[in-house]
Design an enzyme around this catalytic site. Structure first.
Site, short mmCIF file in Angstrom:
data_model
loop_
_atom_site.label_atom_id
_atom_site.label_comp_id
_atom_site.label_asym_id
_atom_site.label_seq_id
_atom_site.Cartn_x
_atom_site.Cartn_y
_atom_site.Cartn_z
N TRP A 1 0.91 -1.15 0.00
CA TRP A 1 0.00 0.00 0.00
C TRP A 1 0.95 1.20 0.00
O TRP A 1 1.75 1.36 0.94
CB TRP A 1 -0.87 -0.03 1.25
CG TRP A 1 -1.86 1.08 1.37
CD1 TRP A 1 -2.85 1.39 0.49
CD2 TRP A 1 -1.99 2.01 2.47
NE1 TRP A 1 -3.59 2.46 0.95
CE2 TRP A 1 -3.07 2.86 2.17
CE3 TRP A 1 -1.30 2.20 3.66
CZ2 TRP A 1 -3.48 3.88 3.01
CZ3 TRP A 1 -1.71 3.23 4.51
CH2 TRP A 1 -2.79 4.05 4.19
N ASP B 1 -0.53 -4.11 10.49
CA ASP B 1 -1.55 -3.19 10.00
C ASP B 1 -2.80 -4.01 9.68
O ASP B 1 -2.81 -4.77 8.70
CB ASP B 1 -1.03 -2.47 8.75
CG ASP B 1 -2.04 -1.47 8.21
OD1 ASP B 1 -3.09 -1.28 8.84
OD2 ASP B 1 -1.76 -0.86 7.15
N LYS C 1 -13.64 0.46 7.39
CA LYS C 1 -14.37 -0.45 6.49
C LYS C 1 -15.35 -1.32 7.27
O LYS C 1 -16.48 -1.49 6.86
CB LYS C 1 -13.42 -1.36 5.70
CG LYS C 1 -11.98 -0.93 5.63
CD LYS C 1 -11.69 0.11 4.60
CE LYS C 1 -10.26 0.62 4.76
NZ LYS C 1 -9.84 1.58 3.83
#
Ligand code: LMR
Length: 419
Positions: free
Chosen positions: A148, A229, A264
């Site tokens: 990412w 993460d 999310k």
């Protein structure tokens, strides 16, 4: 008035004295930039597979019922919106610990976990990066390849040199486990290793339990510092299942940092709700760490948001709402798995001979397609199908209304390359 203006004319030059023209223009973010381009596109059948946002089968970003219930209560609550403490809302921090480490965590019960409420998962990574730079300024940070992109930006911005360890094997569209281990095995102690416990972003390729066992033994043996993460907990195999690597590392006695996000799994992106936890060797060490985390927060933004904090605490600490939330997350997970299955099935007919197994083998919100730049451009220009340049497909943008168009488009561009 006229005299004042005349006086000012003496001291003010009319040519503006620019101070920032030497700066480079910002290139923009590859994910947010393409998401914006999608919204400008007028293709009647356009499909947005750019960004890690969960959409329902109607293509809407859902407001979860569990969240709405708490939001209504908060709207009726006239209490003042005071500053939260630097470490965040106590009930929120407890909720983070329960979700991430489990309700039976020994480390939590022993007071060995320093947890703060943060501005989303990104804020957790940033505060964690600043904290680690204070403790180990000379360490390097190793990040999966591919990554990412913001991981490099955040740790680089905190003053670290960032490097990449092998992770994805394009030949198998799976994990390059041996290469990853060979790389980690050669890192000096106190090197920081960024890992995704579940739903790897961008590849959707995760480690098996056995592979985690080997990684944990290696991290422990070499004295490396894992920074986990976990931004998609609950969207891979389940809320508890997705925390397997976190909990196994803590049980093994490792010092570990965990950045988690509720963007999310509670569908509350703009509320900026995340958490940073540092699992320490003792309660005294955890107190020391908490103090340093508070100081990092204070000098960055003082405190986390009141409203988002109360939403998370309200849902997660109420047994009925918590149960409803788990069911809502399960619905998201099942819907994404079903979309993966449908793509896989349709491509078997529309593109015979094309190996689309990666759609069903990879998990979570993303799938890594290996599509070329030309294919991605053709998808955008000819079919209005938007996928970021790395070929990462955000699966929740697919639904029963657009999956046929998506597989037609894929068959067109992949078939064309094969001809
Ligand atoms: C993504 O990877 O698409 C999401 O995590 C959104 C972001 O901040 O990049």
């Amino acid at each position: 008035m006229a005299a004042t203006r005349a006086t000012r004319r003496h001291i003010i030059s009319y040519r503006h004295n620019s101070m920032f023209e030497h700066l480079q223009p910002y290139a923009g973010d590859p994910i947010f930039g393409l998401n914006d381009a999608f919204h400008r596109n007028t293709h009647p059948k356009k499909v947005n597979l750019t960004i890690g946002l969960y959409y329902d089968d109607q293509g809407r970003i859902p407001v979860l019922q569990s969240v709405e219930t708490v939001q209504r209560r908060l709207a009726d609550d006239p209490s003042p919106r005071v500053y939260l403490p630097m470490e965040g809302l106590a009930a929120y921090r407890q909720a983070v610990q329960r979700v991430v480490f489990g309700s039976d965590s020994q480390a939590v019960a022993q007071g060995r976990v320093a947890t703060i409420q943060t501005l989303g998962g990104t804020g957790a990574l940033k505060v964690g990066a600043d904290f680690l730079h204070l403790a180990y300024p000379d360490s390097e940070v190793w990040i999966s390849d591919p990554a990412w992109d913001n991981h490099h930006a955040i740790f680089g911005g905190a003053g670290f040199k960032t490097r990449s360890y092998p992770y994805y094997d394009p030949a198998t569209k799976g994990l390059a486990f041996d290469a990853m281990m060979d790389c980690l095995r050669n890192l000096p102690s106190r090197t920081i290793v960024l890992l995704h416990p579940c739903c790897h972003n961008p590849t959707g390729v995760d480690l098996s339990h056995e592979q985690w066992g080997e990684v944990i033994a290696l991290l422990q043996g070499r004295g490396l510092i894992p920074f986990l993460d976990i931004a998609y907990q609950g969207l891979g195999d389940g809320m508890e299942e997705d925390a397997y690597a976190v909990r196994t590392m803590v049980d093994a006695g490792l010092t570990v940092l965990v950045a988690n996000s509720f963007s999310k799994n509670l569908s509350i992106y703009g509320e900026r709700c995340g958490g940073l936890s540092v699992v320490c060797g003792s309660a005294q060490e955890a107190d020391l760490v908490l103090g340093q985390l508070k100081s990092m927060v204070r000098r960055n933004y003082s405190s986390a948001p009141w409203h988002g904090g109360h939403i998370v605490a309200g849902v997660l600490n109420d047994e009925l709402l918590h149960a409803r939330w788990l069911k809502e997350v399960a619905d998201m997970r099942v819907r994404m798995a079903e979309m993966r299955r449908q793509v896989h099935q349709q491509l078997a007919t529309k593109l015979p001979g094309y190996d689309a197994d990666y759609f069903v083998n990879q998990r979570g919100m993303f799938t890594y397609s290996g599509l070329s730049r030309e294919q991605l451009l053709a998808l955008r220009e000819r079919h209005g199908v938007y996928i970021i340049d790395s070929g990462r497909i955000a699966v929740p943008g697919l639904n029963t209304g657009n999956v046929d168009h998506f597989t037609d488009a894929l068959a067109d561009v992949i078939g064309e390359s094969a001809r």
